[in-house]
Design an enzyme around this catalytic site. Sequence first.
Site, PDB file in Angstrom:
ATOM      1  CG  ASN A 291      -1.625   1.263   1.495  1.00 42.80           C
ATOM      2  OD1 ASN A 291      -1.822   2.057   0.568  1.00 42.80           O
ATOM      3  ND2 ASN A 291      -2.042   1.498   2.734  1.00 42.80           N
ATOM      4  CD1 TRP A 292       3.438   1.224  -2.765  1.00 49.53           C
ATOM      5  CD2 TRP A 292       3.339   2.306  -4.722  1.00 49.53           C
ATOM      6  NE1 TRP A 292       4.164   0.508  -3.674  1.00 49.53           N
ATOM      7  CE2 TRP A 292       4.124   1.139  -4.888  1.00 49.53           C
ATOM      8  CE3 TRP A 292       3.146   3.145  -5.829  1.00 49.53           C
ATOM      9  CZ2 TRP A 292       4.706   0.793  -6.096  1.00 49.53           C
ATOM     10  CZ3 TRP A 292       3.718   2.792  -7.038  1.00 49.53           C
ATOM     11  CH2 TRP A 292       4.486   1.634  -7.170  1.00 49.53           C
ATOM     12  CE  LYS A 293       0.570   3.460   4.990  1.00 49.27           C
ATOM     13  NZ  LYS A 293       0.233   3.537   6.383  1.00 49.27           N
TER      14      LYS A 293
ATOM     15  CG  HIS B  15      -5.707   1.674   5.464  1.00 49.41           C
ATOM     16  ND1 HIS B  15      -5.228   2.578   6.393  1.00 49.41           N
ATOM     17  CD2 HIS B  15      -4.677   0.851   5.172  1.00 49.41           C
ATOM     18  CE1 HIS B  15      -3.954   2.302   6.632  1.00 49.41           C
ATOM     19  NE2 HIS B  15      -3.589   1.264   5.905  1.00 49.41           N
TER      20      HIS B  15
ATOM     21  CD  GLU C  87      -2.872   5.324   7.051  1.00 51.09           C
ATOM     22  OE1 GLU C  87      -2.899   5.440   5.814  1.00 51.09           O
ATOM     23  OE2 GLU C  87      -1.908   4.808   7.668  1.00 51.09           O
TER      24      GLU C  87
ATOM     25  CD  GLU D 258      -3.393  -2.860   7.548  1.00 54.43           C
ATOM     26  OE1 GLU D 258      -2.292  -3.052   7.046  1.00 54.43           O
ATOM     27  OE2 GLU D 258      -4.082  -1.850   7.327  1.00 54.43           O
TER      28      GLU D 258
ATOM     29  N   GLY E 148       2.620   2.139  10.739  1.00 52.21           N
ATOM     30  CA  GLY E 148       3.512   3.279  10.551  1.00 52.21           C
ATOM     31  C   GLY E 148       4.232   3.700  11.815  1.00 52.21           C
TER      32      GLY E 148
ATOM     33  CB  SER F 265       5.606  -1.752  11.668  1.00 53.40           C
ATOM     34  OG  SER F 265       5.142  -0.441  11.948  1.00 53.40           O
TER      35      SER F 265
ATOM     36  N   GLY G  24       2.851  -1.192   4.258  1.00 53.93           N
ATOM     37  CA  GLY G  24       2.819   0.231   3.947  1.00 53.93           C
ATOM     38  C   GLY G  24       4.217   0.736   3.634  1.00 53.93           C
ATOM     39  N   GLY G  25       4.830   1.386   4.617  1.00 54.39           N
ATOM     40  CA  GLY G  25       6.126   2.061   4.432  1.00 54.39           C
ATOM     41  C   GLY G  25       7.172   1.235   3.699  1.00 54.39           C
TER      42      GLY G  25
HETATM   43  C1  PEP Z   1      -0.663  -0.020   5.952  1.00 54.92           C
HETATM   44  O1  PEP Z   1      -0.605   1.034   5.353  1.00 54.92           O
HETATM   45  O2  PEP Z   1      -1.632  -0.772   5.786  1.00 54.92           O
HETATM   46  C2  PEP Z   1       0.439  -0.383   6.849  1.00 54.92           C
HETATM   47  C3  PEP Z   1       0.359  -1.525   7.487  1.00 54.92           C
HETATM   48  O3  PEP Z   1       1.468   0.507   6.968  1.00 54.92           O
HETATM   49  P1  PEP Z   1       2.919   0.231   7.626  1.00 54.92           P
HETATM   50  O4  PEP Z   1       3.428  -1.057   7.013  1.00 54.92           O
HETATM   51  O5  PEP Z   1       3.751   1.406   7.236  1.00 54.92           O
HETATM   52  O6  PEP Z   1       2.741   0.105   9.089  1.00 54.92           O
END
Ligand code: PEP
Length: 249
Positions: free
Chosen positions: A9-11, A95, A97, A167, A173, A213, A234-235
Site C-alpha cells: 500500500n503506497w498510501k 483502512h 486511516e 491491522e 507506521g 510495520s 505500507g512504508g
Molecule cells: C498499511 O498502510 O496498511 C500499513 C500496514 O502501513 P505500515 O506497514 O507502514 O505500518
Amino acid sequence: MRRPLIAGNWKMYKTTTEAVVTVQQLLPLIKNAAHCDIAVIPPFTALSVVAPLLRDSNCGLGAQNCHYEKEGAFTGEISPAMLADLGCRYVTIGHSERRQYFKESDEWLNKKLKAAIHYGISPIFCIGELLEQREAGQFQTVVGSQVRAGLAGLTGEEFSHIILAYEPVWAIGTGRTATPEMAQQAHQFVRNLISQLYSWDQANRAIILYGGSVKPENITGLMAQPDIDGALVGGASLDAQSFSRIVKY
Ligand code: PEP
C-alpha cells in the site's frame, strides 16, 4: 490450500514518474516469485501509468479506496467501475486511516465491499483495534463488531471474494509490530468468527493478511504462523528492494 498475498500500500506517496520507476525496479526483482500473489496499491493518480507495466507480470494492481456507486454527483470520489476499467484486481476498504481521518462508517464500508465485489474487484477489507482498545481488553469486541458490520448481508459467495487484513492500528507506521504470536491469536479469532458467520469451509479458505510495520526483518516470523496468509505492507513497500525482500520471505 490458501495462496498467500503480499500487497504494498503506497498510501499518498509517489508521483506518476516515481511510481513508474518503482515498478520498473520491482518487477525484475520479483519475477521468479511464484509462491504467492503480489500486488501494488498506488495512489489513484498513478493507476493508469502503472497498469500497462503490470500487464503480463506476476504483480496485480490495487486501489486504495472506492465509492459504492457506479457513477454520480460525488465530487472527488472514484467508483469501482472506474477501477475495474483500469484493470484493478484489488481495492483496500476500511483502512484504519480511512476510518480514523475520513470517518468512514461501518455502513459505508459494507456498501463499498458489496460494490467492489459487484465490479469483479477483490476487496482487501481492513480491521483492527486502537492501542487504548487493546489495553482495555476490547480487542474481540472491536474487531468482532468491525467484521460483523462490514460483512452484514454478504452471501457466502460474495464473501469468497474478500481478503481480510488484520491491522492493529497501534502498529501501523509506528515501527511497533505485533509479535507473531499476538498476530496469530488475532487471526485465529477472526477465522473462528468467519466460521460462525459462514462455515468452517469458508473460514479455512479465507485469506487473512497481517499489516502493521511489516519489514524484511519481521516477515518470516509472521508468515510462519498458521493463520497468517500474507501481508499488507505500507512504508516498506515504497522501496522496490525492501518490498521484494518481503515478497521473498
Ligand atoms: C498499511 O498502510 O496498511 C500499513 C500496514 O502501513 P505500515 O506497514 O507502514 O505500518
